[in-house]
Design a protein around this motif. Structure first.
Motif, PDB file in Angstrom:
ATOM      1  N   SER A 199       0.848  -1.187   0.000  1.00  0.00           N
ATOM      2  CA  SER A 199       0.000   0.000   0.000  1.00  0.00           C
ATOM      3  C   SER A 199       0.887   1.242   0.000  1.00  0.00           C
ATOM      4  N   GLU A 200       0.394   2.284  -0.651  1.00  0.00           N
ATOM      5  CA  GLU A 200       1.133   3.542  -0.712  1.00  0.00           C
ATOM      6  C   GLU A 200       0.509   4.519   0.258  1.00  0.00           C
ATOM      7  N   GLY A 201       1.331   5.176   1.024  1.00  0.00           N
ATOM      8  CA  GLY A 201       0.776   6.120   1.987  1.00  0.00           C
ATOM      9  C   GLY A 201       1.824   7.112   2.441  1.00  0.00           C
ATOM     10  N   VAL A 202       1.556   7.698   3.584  1.00  0.00           N
ATOM     11  CA  VAL A 202       2.455   8.712   4.127  1.00  0.00           C
ATOM     12  C   VAL A 202       2.682   8.400   5.602  1.00  0.00           C
ATOM     13  N   GLU A 203       3.928   8.527   6.011  1.00  0.00           N
ATOM     14  CA  GLU A 203       4.257   8.427   7.432  1.00  0.00           C
ATOM     15  C   GLU A 203       4.187   9.827   7.996  1.00  0.00           C
ATOM     16  N   ILE A 204       3.397  10.004   9.023  1.00  0.00           N
ATOM     17  CA  ILE A 204       3.207  11.358   9.558  1.00  0.00           C
ATOM     18  C   ILE A 204       3.665  11.400  11.013  1.00  0.00           C
ATOM     19  N   ASP A 205       4.456  12.439  11.331  1.00  0.00           N
ATOM     20  CA  ASP A 205       4.908  12.612  12.704  1.00  0.00           C
ATOM     21  C   ASP A 205       3.979  13.576  13.434  1.00  0.00           C
ATOM     22  N   PHE A 206       3.464  13.142  14.558  1.00  0.00           N
ATOM     23  CA  PHE A 206       2.693  14.018  15.437  1.00  0.00           C
ATOM     24  C   PHE A 206       3.609  14.359  16.609  1.00  0.00           C
ATOM     25  N   PRO A 207       4.155  15.620  16.644  1.00  0.00           N
ATOM     26  CA  PRO A 207       5.128  15.955  17.694  1.00  0.00           C
ATOM     27  C   PRO A 207       4.528  15.765  19.085  1.00  0.00           C
ATOM     28  N   VAL A 208       5.403  15.305  19.985  1.00  0.00           N
ATOM     29  CA  VAL A 208       5.006  15.103  21.372  1.00  0.00           C
ATOM     30  C   VAL A 208       5.470  16.317  22.162  1.00  0.00           C
ATOM     31  N   PRO A 209       4.585  16.951  22.941  1.00  0.00           N
ATOM     32  CA  PRO A 209       4.998  18.139  23.706  1.00  0.00           C
ATOM     33  C   PRO A 209       6.199  17.823  24.581  1.00  0.00           C
ATOM     34  N   GLY A 210       7.154  18.737  24.602  1.00  0.00           N
ATOM     35  CA  GLY A 210       8.452  18.494  25.225  1.00  0.00           C
ATOM     36  C   GLY A 210       8.418  18.202  26.709  1.00  0.00           C
ATOM     37  N   ASP A 211       7.425  18.722  27.423  1.00  0.00           N
ATOM     38  CA  ASP A 211       7.440  18.597  28.877  1.00  0.00           C
ATOM     39  C   ASP A 211       7.082  17.209  29.363  1.00  0.00           C
ATOM     40  N   LEU A 212       6.779  16.300  28.445  1.00  0.00           N
ATOM     41  CA  LEU A 212       6.232  15.020  28.895  1.00  0.00           C
ATOM     42  C   LEU A 212       7.253  13.933  29.193  1.00  0.00           C
ATOM     43  N   GLU A 213       8.514  14.125  28.815  1.00  0.00           N
ATOM     44  CA  GLU A 213       9.549  13.131  29.157  1.00  0.00           C
ATOM     45  C   GLU A 213       9.179  11.726  28.697  1.00  0.00           C
ATOM     46  N   LEU A 266       5.187  11.063  17.614  1.00  0.00           N
ATOM     47  CA  LEU A 266       4.494   9.798  17.412  1.00  0.00           C
ATOM     48  C   LEU A 266       4.282   9.653  15.910  1.00  0.00           C
ATOM     49  N   THR A 267       4.830   8.573  15.341  1.00  0.00           N
ATOM     50  CA  THR A 267       4.723   8.390  13.898  1.00  0.00           C
ATOM     51  C   THR A 267       3.561   7.445  13.580  1.00  0.00           C
ATOM     52  N   VAL A 268       2.735   7.881  12.657  1.00  0.00           N
ATOM     53  CA  VAL A 268       1.646   7.009  12.218  1.00  0.00           C
ATOM     54  C   VAL A 268       1.794   6.778  10.712  1.00  0.00           C
ATOM     55  N   TYR A 269       1.146   5.739  10.226  1.00  0.00           N
ATOM     56  CA  TYR A 269       1.136   5.482   8.792  1.00  0.00           C
ATOM     57  C   TYR A 269      -0.306   5.568   8.316  1.00  0.00           C
ATOM     58  N   THR A 270      -0.514   6.280   7.199  1.00  0.00           N
ATOM     59  CA  THR A 270      -1.874   6.346   6.659  1.00  0.00           C
ATOM     60  C   THR A 270      -1.857   6.275   5.140  1.00  0.00           C
ATOM     61  N   THR A 316      -1.367  13.919  25.090  1.00  0.00           N
ATOM     62  CA  THR A 316      -1.755  14.486  23.803  1.00  0.00           C
ATOM     63  C   THR A 316      -0.530  14.618  22.922  1.00  0.00           C
ATOM     64  N   VAL A 317      -0.794  14.690  21.612  1.00  0.00           N
ATOM     65  CA  VAL A 317       0.260  14.992  20.648  1.00  0.00           C
ATOM     66  C   VAL A 317      -0.233  16.177  19.814  1.00  0.00           C
ATOM     67  N   VAL A 318       0.680  16.733  19.009  1.00  0.00           N
ATOM     68  CA  VAL A 318       0.366  17.960  18.268  1.00  0.00           C
ATOM     69  C   VAL A 318       0.066  17.627  16.809  1.00  0.00           C
ATOM     70  N   HIS A 319      -1.065  18.124  16.319  1.00  0.00           N
ATOM     71  CA  HIS A 319      -1.394  17.917  14.895  1.00  0.00           C
ATOM     72  C   HIS A 319      -0.343  18.622  14.045  1.00  0.00           C
ATOM     73  N   PRO A 320       0.269  17.921  13.097  1.00  0.00           N
ATOM     74  CA  PRO A 320       1.423  18.487  12.374  1.00  0.00           C
ATOM     75  C   PRO A 320       1.059  19.693  11.515  1.00  0.00           C
ATOM     76  N   LEU A 321      -0.171  19.875  11.137  1.00  0.00           N
ATOM     77  CA  LEU A 321      -0.520  21.011  10.293  1.00  0.00           C
ATOM     78  C   LEU A 321      -1.268  22.098  11.060  1.00  0.00           C
ATOM     79  N   THR A 322      -2.169  21.711  11.953  1.00  0.00           N
ATOM     80  CA  THR A 322      -2.966  22.732  12.649  1.00  0.00           C
ATOM     81  C   THR A 322      -2.379  23.133  13.986  1.00  0.00           C
ATOM     82  N   GLY A 323      -1.503  22.294  14.564  1.00  0.00           N
ATOM     83  CA  GLY A 323      -0.924  22.599  15.866  1.00  0.00           C
ATOM     84  C   GLY A 323      -1.873  22.267  17.012  1.00  0.00           C
ATOM     85  N   GLU A 324      -3.039  21.789  16.674  1.00  0.00           N
ATOM     86  CA  GLU A 324      -4.040  21.400  17.651  1.00  0.00           C
ATOM     87  C   GLU A 324      -3.526  20.240  18.505  1.00  0.00           C
TER      88      GLU A 324
END
Length: 822
Positions: free
Chosen positions: A227-241, A247-251, A312-320
């Motif tokens: 399957s063809e897709g994209v690996e997307i990184d959802f940044p983890v807020p730094g304070d969480l250790e 967090l990388t997902v595949y879609t 929580t993690v950060v949406h890579p495009l909206t920052g949500e």
RNA sequence: GCCCGGGUGGCGAAACUGGUAGACGCGCCAGACUCAAAAUCUGGUUCUGGCAACAGAGUGUCGGUUCGACUCCGACCCCGGGCACCA
């Protein structure tokens, strides 16, 4: 020669002659182009069943036909001798696996010889011969040195009855494929082969396999699961250790990224473990998931459950900020073990979101107005047009795939990737009766391969079984060794290889069964690839995929110089008995022995070929065997009656009567049709029919006018040669009876005489408005007006045409006339 | 759910490129041979009507294209196989 047909006497005599003349021993210097004909070698389970009879008869028919066509044919046979049943027999009856196996091989070889299969027995080997598995061990070490072998602790399918690990493929509906016991999860160190490194080539090369059935290629494509897709990184807020930045997902649906309202991870995911440390509730849920069985049937029926981690993690495009859930339906083994969840456009996410009250955000709307989309009822999973997606609004899903992938790449938060469903091949088995894995565990040096000079690591055959466990694990003389590197005390690996390892390269070894430095020599390049491979549909995926993989591994090791092992593939349907697969049904029900004793090999072979086309499954019934025995006897009597009538003059077509010419036409039609059926269509059932028809025609014609005797002779000679790949013994004897001195297996297939096919008059069907109303005979070269007049002149046709207007007359030369009236 | 196959007499099946549906075989029925049986040989065997000639119907269902459809097109039903919380 005896005047009455005795199949046993005939078969014994002919088989002896083949043996004496070494008819089936193939050599690279043989005349003609090479043709490697191979039927999948059997597991020596004890006795042949009708499924074997079908498979090897089909292979032998191809072998003998291609010989007649002038090829230098090699058809070997051997034994896939390692495996569980031998151990089970040892445990049950106290017979050592080696002895049990050898005994079965001897019996089954005898049955094969009784069936008259033209195998080159000089190449025979069993995979449990140290001379064979020596090279498997050698090759494994080469792969290890190349980094294509690795060791990994992983969750495995544990069969609690057979006390062994199973490959995913050996788990059927959540149960062990041999024991039928529900499979459990267990963690264990295992050896793996990196088949995923070859996933792309294994998939792409399928397109070039023109001689393979489409169904098999489609099954393999499905199994490889690209399957063809994209690996997307959802940044983890730094304070969480949390020990990870993102967090990388595949879609496969990056176009829906703006609709993601949460992310979900597998219970084994590092993030889930971290969350478990911080929350007893999460820990309990993760624990519950771990204890679930891998049984696929249970997993499929499982209710989708999850728990919010509070992270929580950060949406890579909206920052949500998006909540992270642990969900029992996310698989650690596929993709990255984490998914982005888009409830509006994925049905599973939708159900999960509804259950837990997570927001559903629509970002795709139907491109066509008539397409239904009601997010209160179900997710909208089709492609469409983007909405609520900021700058991407208005793009089609296809356009958005690229645009969003590019936006992520520019931010360094995503990459286009290709994913495969195929996993690496775990080859370790905690069994005794298999090829020892040539590795040594040293406390000082770690993993050390057995040095080449010490190969093969021979499997001890004098063993005592205590329970189901492999005796190797308690046999000090086997496992206690000195480390080849430091000389210190070390422990030999006591696991053995998956038996699919042996069957993945045996076809190449048959080309050079005595090759000794190294596993293959130049003879392998002469004989391989296999020109025609015959076997059961149950091997459509695993065995054939592993063998293709091994072929490429051997190529990349420089041992062989082609890309694929099997040029043309014939996948047999299954032989059923009372609706069950013959090989699985217990006892003597499938043993051909009684039939062989009663009717002989030729009748059994002919009945088997006649029953159905090769690729079709069918219910075996003995009823047909008697009919074919009767047919053999009829042909026998026809030949002997014909020969008893004295000398046969040389054939002069011009001197024949009309009946003689008609018989000649039938003879040459049969030859042409059988050639096509054997070579192109592989429909051996219709070959048998064609010979039946020819024999019926001879019966009707002989004894006829003495002037037609040469035509009768030619017809008999043709029937015998055409039938010979299927019923080789009786045909050989009849060949001799017809005055031929060469061995039939060394003869050439006769070319059909086109001039014999020419007809002077033809019978045409006359239709009125598409319904058959009569028949007329006209000269073959009659012009349209003549044909039309003849058709309209037919009495019955006149009745239907009378009083109506003929609107049109369609003539199909040599076939029919259709008169359209209104 | 998705991807492959397949659906034709009492049975296994054939019809390959749109042109005689059921070849070939099994089984069954009748006849010959036989004291009899087996074996063998001959004939019959899709269904309905008819002594027959012949007619009508007929290849999972419904519709379409065509002079003509088992075969091509559309929708559906059933059976077998493969894949499947695959993101």
């Amino acid at each position: 020669m005896s005047a009455t047909y005795d199949p046993h006497e005939v078969e014994r005599a002919v088989q002896q002659r083949w043996r004496e003349e070494r008819s089936f021993e193939a050599s690279e210097s043989g005349a003609g182009e090479k043709f490697y004909c191979l039927a999948m070698f059997p597991y020596p389970s004890g006795q042949l069943h009708m499924g074997h009879v079908r498979c090897y008869t089909l292979g032998d028919v191809i072998n003998r036909y291609q010989r007649l066509k002038g090829y230098n044919v090699m058809q070997p046979m051997g034994w896939d001798a390692f495996g569980l049943p031998a151990e089970n027999a040892a445990i049950k009856h106290g017979i050592p696996p080696a002895a049990w196996t050898r005994q079965n091989i001897d019996y089954m070889r005898g049955q094969m010889q009784r069936l008259g299969f033209g195998f080159d027995w000089s190449r025979e080997f069993a995979t449990c011969d140290p001379e064979y598995y020596h090279w498997e061990q050698w090759f494994f070490i080469k792969l290890y040195e190349k980094g294509l072998v690795y060791r990994k602790s992983s969750v495995v399918n544990w069969d609690p009855v057979d006390q062994t690990v199973l490959a995913n493929e050996q788990v059927v509906d959540g149960r062990g494929w041999r024991s039928g016991a529900p499979v459990e999860r267990r963690e264990m160190d295992q050896w793996f082969l990196k088949i995923t490194d070859y996933a792309e080539e294994l998939l792409d090369a399928l397109d070039g396999l023109e001689g393979w059935p489409e169904s098999v290629k489609s099954m393999q494509r499905n199994w490889i699961g690209r399957s063809e897709g994209v690996e997307i990184d959802f940044p983890v807020p730094g304070d969480l250790e949390l020990g990870l930045d993102a967090l990388t997902v595949y879609t496969t649906r990056p176009d829906t990224l703006l609709g993601a309202t949460y992310v979900a991870v597998a219970a084994e995911h590092p993030l889930a473990r971290k969350a478990a440390e911080r929350s007893a509730e999460v820990a309990a849920f993760v624990d519950k998931c771990r204890n679930l069985k891998t049984a696929e049937a249970e997993v499929a029926a499982l209710e989708k459950e999850g728990i919010a981690t509070g992270l929580t993690v950060v949406h890579p495009l909206t920052g949500e900020a998006l909540p992270v859930w642990v969900a029992n339906f996310v698989l650690m083994e596929y993709g990255s073990g984490a998914v982005m969840s888009v409830p509006a456009h994925d049905q599973r996410d939708w159900e999960f979101a509804r259950k837990y009250g997570i927001p559903i955000k629509q970002v795709i709307e139907p491109a066509a107005a008539e397409q239904a989309c009601d997010l209160d009822v179900e997710a909208f999973t089709a492609y469409g047009r983007l909405v609520n997606s900021g700058g991407f609004d208005g793009l089609t899903s296809e356009q958005a795939f690229d645009a969003i992938a590019q936006a992520l790449e520019e931010k360094g938060l995503g990459r286009r990737t290709v994913n495969y469903r195929l996993r690496d091949w775990g080859v370790s088995r905690q069994r005794y009766w298999g090829c020892p894995i040539p590795m040594i565990h040293c406390a000082e040096c770690g993993i050390v391969p057995v040095p080449e000079k010490d190969l093969p690591v021979v499997l001890p055959t004098e063993v005592k079984f205590e329970g189901v466990r492999s005796p190797l694990t308690t046999m000090e003389s086997f496992y206690r060794v000195a480390c080849p590197r430091c000389g210190g005390e070390a422990r030999r690996e006591t696991d053995t290889f998956d038996t699919f390892m042996e069957s993945s390269w045996y076809y190449a070894r048959f080309a050079c069964p005595d090759a000794n430095s190294p596993m293959l020599d130049e003879r392998a390049d002469y004989w391989t690839p296999v020109d025609h491979y015959v076997g059961g549909i149950e091997h459509a995926i695993l065995h054939l995929l592993y063998a293709r993989f091994f072929h490429k591994l051997m190529r990349d090791q420089g041992l062989i110089h082609s890309d694929e092992p099997f040029t043309r593939l014939l996948m047999l349907g299954m032989v059923l008995k009372d609706g069950r697969k013959m090989s699985k049904s217990a006892g003597d029900a499938g043993n051909p022995q009684a039939l062989l004793e009663k009717y002989g090999a030729d009748a059994v072979r002919t009945a088997m070929m006649f029953a159905a086309p090769p690729d079709q499954s069918f219910e075996w019934s003995e009823a047909g065997v008697e009919g074919q025995a009767r047919f053999c006897r009829r042909l026998w009597n026809l030949v002997h009656e014909h020969m008893a009538a004295g000398e046969v003059p040389a054939l002069d077509p011009a001197a024949l009567t009309d009946e003689g010419r008609a018989l000649r036409r039938k003879t040459h039609e049969t030859l042409k049709r059988a050639d096509d059926d054997y070579g192109r269509r592989l429909t051996f059932n219709t070959v048998v029919s064609a010979v039946h028809e020819l024999t019926n025609a001879i019966s009707r014609a002989a004894p006829g006018d003495p002037r037609d005797r040469p035509a009768v002779h030619e017809a008999l000679r043709t029937a015998v040669i055409v039938l010979s790949p299927i019923a080789p013994h009786v045909c050989q004897q009849l060949w001799s009876a017809l005055g031929e001195t060469t061995l039939l297996v060394n003869c050439r297939w006769p070319e059909a005489d086109e001039s014999a096919l020419v007809q002077e008059t033809v019978e045409l069907v006359v239709q009125v408005n598409g319904k058959v109303r009569g028949r007329v005979a006209v000269a073959a070269d009659a012009d349209e007006a003549t044909v039309r007049a003849a058709a309209l002149g037919n009495e019955n046709v006149e009745r239907f045409v009378e009083g109506k207007t003929v609107r049109k007359v369609i003539t199909v030369p040599g076939k029919l006339v259709n008169i359209v009236v209104g």
